[in-house]
Design a protein around this motif. Structure first.
Motif, PDB file in Angstrom:
ATOM      1  N   LEU A  69       1.146  -1.346   0.187  1.00 51.90           N
ATOM      2  CA  LEU A  69      -0.337   0.175   0.024  1.00 51.90           C
ATOM      3  C   LEU A  69       0.920   1.563   0.020  1.00 51.90           C
ATOM      4  CD1 LEU A  69      -2.293  -0.911   2.309  1.00 51.90           C
ATOM      5  CD2 LEU A  69      -3.197  -1.253  -0.250  1.00 51.90           C
ATOM      6  N   ILE A  70       2.384   1.527   0.784  1.00 47.78           N
ATOM      7  CA  ILE A  70       2.915   2.056   0.807  1.00 47.78           C
ATOM      8  C   ILE A  70       3.576   2.537  -0.505  1.00 47.78           C
ATOM      9  CG2 ILE A  70       4.870   3.127   2.057  1.00 47.78           C
ATOM     10  CD1 ILE A  70       4.090   1.787   4.954  1.00 47.78           C
ATOM     11  N   TRP A 112      12.963   7.023  -0.866  1.00 47.04           N
ATOM     12  CA  TRP A 112      12.249   8.267  -2.450  1.00 47.04           C
ATOM     13  C   TRP A 112      14.136   8.605  -2.434  1.00 47.04           C
ATOM     14  CZ3 TRP A 112      15.907  11.850  -0.709  1.00 47.04           C
ATOM     15  CH2 TRP A 112      16.107  13.005  -1.375  1.00 47.04           C
ATOM     16  N   LEU A 113      15.211   7.735  -1.506  1.00 43.14           N
ATOM     17  CA  LEU A 113      16.362   8.301  -2.486  1.00 43.14           C
ATOM     18  C   LEU A 113      16.773   7.269  -3.392  1.00 43.14           C
ATOM     19  CD1 LEU A 113      18.664   7.391   1.043  1.00 43.14           C
ATOM     20  CD2 LEU A 113      18.608   9.470  -0.800  1.00 43.14           C
ATOM     21  N   ARG A 114      15.667   5.882  -3.598  1.00 38.22           N
ATOM     22  CA  ARG A 114      15.211   5.146  -4.918  1.00 38.22           C
ATOM     23  C   ARG A 114      14.908   5.684  -5.655  1.00 38.22           C
ATOM     24  NH1 ARG A 114      16.703  -0.145  -5.284  1.00 38.22           N
ATOM     25  NH2 ARG A 114      16.735  -0.644  -7.311  1.00 38.22           N
ATOM     26  N   ARG A 115      14.225   6.295  -5.803  1.00 35.48           N
ATOM     27  CA  ARG A 115      13.444   7.077  -6.857  1.00 35.48           C
ATOM     28  C   ARG A 115      14.018   8.273  -7.040  1.00 35.48           C
ATOM     29  NH1 ARG A 115       6.930   8.723  -7.415  1.00 35.48           N
ATOM     30  NH2 ARG A 115       7.117  10.622  -8.619  1.00 35.48           N
ATOM     31  N   LEU A 132       6.989  13.341   2.570  1.00 34.84           N
ATOM     32  CA  LEU A 132       8.750  12.768   3.207  1.00 34.84           C
ATOM     33  C   LEU A 132       8.664  14.169   4.100  1.00 34.84           C
ATOM     34  CD1 LEU A 132      10.539  11.611   3.630  1.00 34.84           C
ATOM     35  CD2 LEU A 132      12.647  12.130   1.897  1.00 34.84           C
ATOM     36  N   PHE A 133       8.505  15.461   4.069  1.00 36.69           N
ATOM     37  CA  PHE A 133       9.067  16.134   4.817  1.00 36.69           C
ATOM     38  C   PHE A 133       8.150  16.534   5.508  1.00 36.69           C
ATOM     39  CE2 PHE A 133       7.535  20.670   5.867  1.00 36.69           C
ATOM     40  CZ  PHE A 133       8.737  21.520   6.817  1.00 36.69           C
ATOM     41  N   LEU A 134       6.561  15.903   5.483  1.00 34.64           N
ATOM     42  CA  LEU A 134       5.481  15.897   6.571  1.00 34.64           C
ATOM     43  C   LEU A 134       5.889  14.792   7.721  1.00 34.64           C
ATOM     44  CD1 LEU A 134       2.463  16.925   4.539  1.00 34.64           C
ATOM     45  CD2 LEU A 134       3.739  18.254   6.331  1.00 34.64           C
ATOM     46  N   LEU A 174       2.735   9.536  -6.736  1.00 38.90           N
ATOM     47  CA  LEU A 174       2.560  11.052  -6.592  1.00 38.90           C
ATOM     48  C   LEU A 174       4.060  12.047  -6.733  1.00 38.90           C
ATOM     49  CD1 LEU A 174       2.964  11.037  -2.492  1.00 38.90           C
ATOM     50  CD2 LEU A 174       0.917  11.689  -3.489  1.00 38.90           C
ATOM     51  N   THR A 175       3.841  12.633  -8.082  1.00 42.00           N
ATOM     52  CA  THR A 175       4.845  13.227  -8.507  1.00 42.00           C
ATOM     53  C   THR A 175       5.991  13.156  -7.301  1.00 42.00           C
ATOM     54  OG1 THR A 175       4.147  15.603  -7.642  1.00 42.00           O
ATOM     55  CG2 THR A 175       3.374  14.906  -9.798  1.00 42.00           C
ATOM     56  N   ASP A 176       6.852  13.936  -8.416  1.00 40.07           N
ATOM     57  CA  ASP A 176       8.546  14.231  -7.404  1.00 40.07           C
ATOM     58  C   ASP A 176       8.481  14.968  -6.516  1.00 40.07           C
ATOM     59  OD1 ASP A 176       9.662  11.862  -8.774  1.00 40.07           O
ATOM     60  OD2 ASP A 176      10.696  13.173 -10.795  1.00 40.07           O
ATOM     61  N   LYS A 177       7.460  16.408  -6.842  1.00 42.44           N
ATOM     62  CA  LYS A 177       7.543  17.634  -6.025  1.00 42.44           C
ATOM     63  C   LYS A 177       6.458  16.792  -4.278  1.00 42.44           C
ATOM     64  CE  LYS A 177       7.464  21.942  -7.490  1.00 42.44           C
ATOM     65  NZ  LYS A 177       6.836  22.367  -8.024  1.00 42.44           N
TER      66      LYS A 177
END
Length: 361
Positions: A149-150, A198-201, A166-168, A157-160
């Motif tokens: 699910l994650i 996120w590091l992978r993407r 991630l910030f939230l 989601l878009t990159d932005k």
């Protein structure tokens, strides 16, 4: 974990577990964070020994972050397999019964624990995941169940948007773990998993010199804040406020920066396949289960190595401590390797076959 993973990441797993063992040496062997009557005894040691103890402390949180980041980095693009979770659960139950029950009975005789404590120990062993016997295991199992699910949500989601999520997660989900809420382990697991994804993407990267510089600089900052905290009073308002601020800086900034820096450093260290490294790395989870069990903490740090009452008083404490950390790592690694050879390699092929038949039926 995958057996064909590059040796640089396998070496990172080994290094991360060494950091965790070192932090547990400091936290459970010297500071006794779970034993209130002994938790302040380390403050009577020499400044050099106190400083060295504080230098080891950051490794626990950073090492845990590394393992969750690795999970997110690889599971974001890997095929989801239930057999991985089943294998982990069986491993947990193996050590839960052999250490928590067998060792708990022996420990009761050594320490003359009351029957009520022994019953609680047995119940904890029967339900190691739901009882939070190992917080990392509980958090990992819950996280693993929701990985599909994650990943699915993150891919939409878009990159932005990924960066904003991630910030939230960092601001409203991870930072509050400073206050050790009931679900702090799961909060930590989710944040670092998403950070790994996120590091992978994003394919975010830094050169090795920069990552090593950030890692060492922030590690020293973490250690400095830790030793400074030991000089603050815990009863006055000023001391409590400063300790809380130090904790926020350590958890919210130092740990993520060190985790990402160390991950990127090893990611960029390209070298060939090493059979030795790839053999030792899969034993790291077993090392954690053995040395950080409720019984293991007391037997290893207090009864076998006498970390606080003997080692901590020595002028050679740093050298003895490093020797102890390496010895615990090696011994637990050998035990886990034997378990894999004698048990896991015998039942997992049959279990995988039955599971495949069940899924395809």
């Amino acid at each position: 974990m995958q057996t064909n993973r590059s040796s640089n990441f396998e070496l990172l797993r080994i290094f991360a577990m060494l950091m965790i063992v070192a932090a547990h040496f400091a936290g459970h062997g010297i500071r006794h964070v779970f034993v209130p009557e002994l938790s302040s005894a380390w403050l009577s040691g020499s400044f050099a020994n106190r400083l060295f103890t504080s230098f080891l402390i950051p490794g626990g949180k950073i090492g845990v972050g590394i393992f969750f980041v690795l999970t997110g980095y690889f599971m974001y693009t890997a095929q989801y397999k239930a057999s991985h979770l089943i294998k982990l659960v069986l491993q947990v139950y193996f050590y839960s019964f052999t250490i928590q029950i067998g060792g708990g009975y022996s420990l009761r005789r050594i320490l003359q624990l009351p029957t009520k404590s022994l019953v609680a120990q047995f119940l904890s062993a029967l339900l190691p995941i739901s009882s939070n016997s190992w917080w990392f295991v509980t958090a990992y199992v819950v996280l693993f169940l929701f990985i599909p699910l994650i990943n699915e949500g993150f891919r939409k989601l878009t990159d932005k948007q990924c960066g904003f999520v991630l910030f939230l997660l960092w601001a409203v989900w991870y930072v509050p773990t400073v206050f050790a809420f009931n679900y702090a382990g799961l909060q930590r697991a989710l944040f670092f998993y998403v950070l790994g994804a996120w590091l992978r993407r994003s394919e975010f990267n830094l050169n090795r010199l920069s990552t090593l510089f950030f890692f060492l600089m922030v590690w020293c900052t973490f250690s400095g804040l830790d030793i400074a905290s030991s000089f603050l009073g815990s009863n006055d308002t000023k001391g409590l406020v400063l300790k809380t601020l130090f904790d926020i800086v350590e958890i919210a900034i130092c740990v993520p920066v060190c985790t990402v820096s160390l991950f990127l450093f090893f990611k960029n260290c390209k070298f060939g396949y090493s059979k030795f490294i790839n053999t030792v790395a899969p034993t790291t989870f077993g090392i954690y289960l053995i040395h950080d069990s409720g019984v293991g903490r007391t037997l290893i740090w207090d009864k076998i190595f006498h970390c606080l009452d003997v080692q901590y008083e020595s002028v050679y404490f740093p050298l003895v401590a490093l020797g102890t950390i390496v010895a615990v790592f090696i011994c637990c690694s050998v035990i886990e390797y034997l378990r894999q050879v004698l048990f896991e390699r015998r039942y997992m092929p049959l279990l995988n076959t039955k599971l495949s038949q069940f899924i395809s039926a």
